[in-house]
Structures are given as structure tokens and as C-alpha cells.
Design an enzyme around this catalytic site. Structure first.
Site, mmCIF file in Angstrom:
data_model
loop_
_atom_site.group_PDB
_atom_site.id
_atom_site.type_symbol
_atom_site.label_atom_id
_atom_site.label_comp_id
_atom_site.label_asym_id
_atom_site.label_seq_id
_atom_site.Cartn_x
_atom_site.Cartn_y
_atom_site.Cartn_z
ATOM 1 N N ASN A 233 53.198 -52.952 38.178
ATOM 2 C CA ASN A 233 52.719 -54.241 38.675
ATOM 3 C C ASN A 233 51.811 -54.843 37.616
ATOM 4 O O ASN A 233 51.200 -54.105 36.847
ATOM 5 C CB ASN A 233 51.878 -54.040 39.939
ATOM 6 C CG ASN A 233 52.728 -53.831 41.169
ATOM 7 O OD1 ASN A 233 53.932 -53.620 41.080
ATOM 8 N ND2 ASN A 233 52.091 -53.877 42.310
ATOM 9 N N LYS A 312 66.631 -39.911 28.941
ATOM 10 C CA LYS A 312 66.672 -41.370 28.806
ATOM 11 C C LYS A 312 68.057 -41.878 29.239
ATOM 12 O O LYS A 312 69.085 -41.346 28.791
ATOM 13 C CB LYS A 312 66.409 -41.741 27.342
ATOM 14 C CG LYS A 312 66.302 -43.232 27.132
ATOM 15 C CD LYS A 312 65.990 -43.571 25.690
ATOM 16 C CE LYS A 312 66.083 -45.061 25.502
ATOM 17 N NZ LYS A 312 66.002 -45.457 24.110
ATOM 18 N N PHE A 348 42.199 -55.534 48.964
ATOM 19 C CA PHE A 348 42.350 -56.715 48.124
ATOM 20 C C PHE A 348 43.776 -57.220 48.293
ATOM 21 O O PHE A 348 44.682 -56.428 48.542
ATOM 22 C CB PHE A 348 42.119 -56.368 46.633
ATOM 23 C CG PHE A 348 40.705 -56.602 46.205
ATOM 24 C CD1 PHE A 348 39.700 -55.741 46.607
ATOM 25 C CD2 PHE A 348 40.370 -57.687 45.406
ATOM 26 C CE1 PHE A 348 38.384 -55.954 46.232
ATOM 27 C CE2 PHE A 348 39.068 -57.915 45.014
ATOM 28 C CZ PHE A 348 38.066 -57.046 45.429
#
Ligand code: C5P
Length: 426
Positions: A233, A312, A348
Site C-alpha cells: 500500500n 521468481k 486511521f
């Protein structure tokens, strides 16, 4: 005869400084007398002076004769923007009493670096030069920042003197530990300029959270997809770190659980670094029983992939795009609020629109007494922020402010609301 106790001078400002001062600066209006004594750490005072003046303080320098051997009065005058005093017989002070005049205008005297000899003088009330006379004639708090060789620091006489000073109500900041100018390693180094600055700022803050244990989450979380990629984020961590700093300055015992951010740990804060939401949840759940106030500021990723690839993920030759299946992360704030005996919980919310609707809805859904909302994307990474407090009794808008000052205001609001002596059920 009963005497009235003297008011705590830390929270009052004696004189307004000359010239223009940014009233939003951290030390705006504070007048500090910064006294240098002889020691190689004098070089750190150039930077400390810069930090103090930048934060809005007026800095009056006084130096002992020995200090002038390590850094010149010219340098200190240029950095403080005021004449430097070194002699008790300085005729520039109209009444020829610099030891009285200079201390009367100060909100605090800070001795940095404080040598072994000067500490001994202070402990015994000796005054044979301007700086020591200033200290004994003062009517304001005294802060001492020791700097000396480790053996000098450990010497029984020094330890006795430091204990005497503490007993006399003098604030002793540091010392630090580490490599010393003489080549030895140990206790006695002067605190770095930033740490000294932070300790001075903290000194001036009312201790409204003394004895309270505050747990704060900050920053983003990072949810790996494979060993090199992940989802996260947007969050700089600045608001959470500023709150941790303000809570510590208010006297709280602060535990900061931080996602991946490149921010310095605030002075006096215990920091635990985590990467994922699950790690943040585990850290918070572990610390919650010892918490009075929980402030969830972290931008926690709502989802993670149910299977993290061990290797990966390669682009496939047939240009087929990879697909991921997601699972929901635990809601840390809601989980803490649901505990049988929860701390006072503050949430928040960063919203991209309709803050009024989403803020109150989120507060009720997470079952917390206070939720602080902002229009997130507009404030990401900025140094200032504008927030709204949502609580059962209604909403309160706070004006836009620098995140550090806003954090101080928010800590004041939280301290007013968080009940003392045990937790509450929100
Ligand atoms: O639902 P949303 O993410 O907007 O809620 C924001 C509030 O909830 C913040 O206080 C955030 O730290 C907290 N939160 C949490 N755990 C989550 C998601 C959000 O603690 N998984």
C-alpha cells in the site's frame, strides 16, 4: 510560612524572540542558553545550534575559555546569529552582569558538551567563570549533556556528581556509548546533535502520557508474490512515526510496529520491524496485553496471495499472464478492539472521497471509540496533513498542519479521551 510551589517552567515561554519566527516551528518562541565547555564534542554543537534555530528557538551561546580552544566564538556567532559571551566581565551587557541577564531571558540552559570538570563544578556549586556563574544564578531548568572519556565518566567522583545533579533536578541527557575521540570505546560520548535536539524538544513537552503504554502500527505492509515481487500500500509511515515520537515526548512507553519504511526510529521509542500483515498482526497481538492505548496507523494490505511462489515467476513463452488467488489478511485493529479487555483503540482511515460517510462507518464497523480520517491520496508522503476525528458524539475537524505538530495535537486529543487506570470496552 507556606510557599507556593513554583510553576513548571518547561511549558511556559519566557520571552518572545526577536525577529520573525514561524509559530508552527517546534521550538517557536523558546529561548535557550547553550553553554559550551571544553571537549572535542564541541564540533557537534555547530549542528545542534543549526537544528535548534531551524526549529524556531533563539539560541544564546556562552562558552568557557576551554571551549574556545575547540570551536571559535566566531563560528558559534555565525550559526546562532547572536553575539557570543565568554567572559564574566563582558561590558556589552548594559548593567555589566551577564551572569544575571543572560539567564533571566532563558527558558532553559543547556550545557553541551558538559565536561567532567564542569559537571563537578555544577555539583558543588562552584562559580569561577561566566558559564558556571550563569548556572548558579539561573531561575530556569538546567539540562546537561555529558561528553568525556569512558574512564572519566565511570570515575566514582563523576558518578557521584552526576547523581547529585539528578537529585538537584538537573536533567542529564546521555551519554552515548561507542568509539571515542581518544580511540577507546565505551560510555561517555556526547549524544549526537539530532538525539540532543530530540531530547531538548521532549523536555519541553507536557508529560500527559507518563506511565502509559502505547502501541502503534505504522507504514505499509508488503505481501510477497515470489522472492522478488510483492504487493503493498502507499504509505510513507510519516504520520505513524510522528505519533510515536509525540507519544514518547509526552512520557509514554512506546512500542512501534513498523512495516517496511526508511525512517529513523524516533528518540526513546522501541521499534519492531515487520514485513507482512500477518507478522504485524502477530507482533500486535503479542504486545496488546501490555498496552493501554493502541493506535493503528499502518496501511495494512487487505489481501495476500494464498501461495507465495518459492522461485521468481518467469514470463511464459506463450505470453500467458500469471494468475493469483488471494486470501484476506486479518484486520489487526478490529481484532484488538474485540479482545475481552481491549486497550483504548484508535483507528486511521485514508479515503479517496466521502470521508464523512466512510469515516464514521469504519469506526462503527471496527468498534473503536475514535477514528481519525483523512483524504489519503492527497496527503501521501507530504509533510502536512488535515484530519477529522470521528467518535460517537460527532466529528471534529482539525486544521491542516505539519505532521509532527499534528501528531502532538492528536496525542493531546487521545490522552484526553483514553481512560486512566485500566482498559475500556469501546
Ligand atoms: O479498512 P481500512 O484499511 O480502511 O481501515 C483503516 C484502519 O484499520 C487503520 O487504522 C488501519 O491501521 C487498520 N487496519 C488494520 N488491519 C487491517 C486493515 C486495516 O489494523 N488488515
Amino acid at each position: 510560612m507556606l510557599s507556593t510551589p513554583a510553576p513548571d517552567r518547561r511549558f511556559q515561554t519566557k520571552t518572545s524572540p526577536e525577529g520573525k519566527v514561524d509559530q508552527t516551528a517546534e521550538l517557536a518562541g523558546k529561548h535557550l542558553l547553550l553553554g559550551l565547555t571544553g571537549g572535542i564534542a564541541c564540533y557537534k554543537i555547530a549542528e545542534l545550534t543549526r537544528l535548534l534555530t531551524k526549529a524556531g528557538a533563539t539560541v544564546q551561546i556562552a562558552m568557557t575559555e576551554a571551549a574556545t580552544q575547540f570551536i571559535t566564538p566566531v563560528t558559534m556567532q555565525a550559526l546562532s546569529g547572536r553575539p557570543v559571551y565568554t567572559s564574566q566581565w563582558d561590558a556589552r551587557v548594559p548593567n555589566n552582569m551577564p551572569h544575571i541577564d543572560l539567564s533571566r531571558e532563558a527558558d532553559a540552559i543547556v550545557i553541551a558538551p558538559a565536561s567532567t570538570d564542569f559537571i563537578a563544578k555544577l555539583a558543588h556549586g562552584l562559580c569561577d567563570d561566566l558559564l558556571s556563574t550563569l548556572c548558579i544564578a539561573r531561575d530556569c531548568p538546567l539540562l546537561v549533556v555529558p561528553a568525556m572519556n569512558r574512564q572519566m565518566w565511570q570515575n566514582a567522583a563523576t558518578q557521584r556528581n552526576v547523581a547529585t545533579l539528578r537529585g538537584d533536578g538537573v536533567e542529564v541527557l546521555g551519554p552515548d556509548s561507542g568509539p571515542q575521540a581518544c580511540g577507546e570505546i565505551g560510555d561517555g560520548r556526547m549524544l549526537e546533535p539530532t538525539a540532543t535536539f530530540e531530547a531538548i524538544c521532549a523536555f519541553f513537552q507536557p508529560k500527559i502520557l507518563r506511565g502509559r503504554r502505547v502501541l502503534i502500527t505504522a507504514g505499509p505492509t508488503f505481501e510477497p508474490l515470489d522472492p522478488v515481487r510483492g504487493i503493498t500500500n502507499r504509505s510513507s509511515g510519516k504520520m505513524g512515526f510522528s505519533l510515536a515520537r509525540a507519544a514518547a515526548q509526552a512520557g509514554a512507553d512506546v512500542h512501534l510496529v513498523a512495516g517496511p519504511v526508511a525512517l529513523e526510529t524516533p528518540w526513546g521509542v522501541y521499534r519492531e520491524d515487520v514485513q507482512t500483515a500477518q507478522q504485524m498482526y502477530d507482533a500486535v497481538m503479542h504486545a496488546s496485553p501490555d498496552t493501554d492505548i493502541f493506535i493503528a496507523v499502518a496501511a495494512v494490505a487487505d489481501w495476500r496471495v494464498d501461495h507465495v511462489s518459492e522461485h521468481k515467476i518467469k514470463k511464459s513463452a506463450d505470453e500467458k499472464l500469471p494468475t493469483f488467488s488471494f486470501v484476506e489478511n486479518p484486520d489487526i485493529l478490529a481484532a484488538v478492539a474485540k479482545l475481552p479487555n481491549p486497550p483504548y483503540c484508535v483507528g486511521f482511515a485514508a479515503e479517496s472521497g466521502d470521508l464523512d460517510l466512510h469515516g464514521e462507518e469504519k469506526r462503527v464497523r471496527k468498534n473503536v471509540p475514535l477514528l481519525i480520517g483523512n483524504l489519503g491520496p492527497l496527503t501521501f508522503g507530504l509533510d502536512d496533513n488535515e484530519v477529522v476525528l470521528f467518535e460517537a458524539s460527532g466529528k471534529t475537524c482539525l486544521p491542516r498542519a505539519d505532521k509532527k505538530l499534528l501528531a502532538r495535537t492528536l496525542i493531546g486529543e487521545i490522552a484526553k479521551r483514553a481512560p486512566r487506570g485500566g482498559s475500556i470496552l469501546s
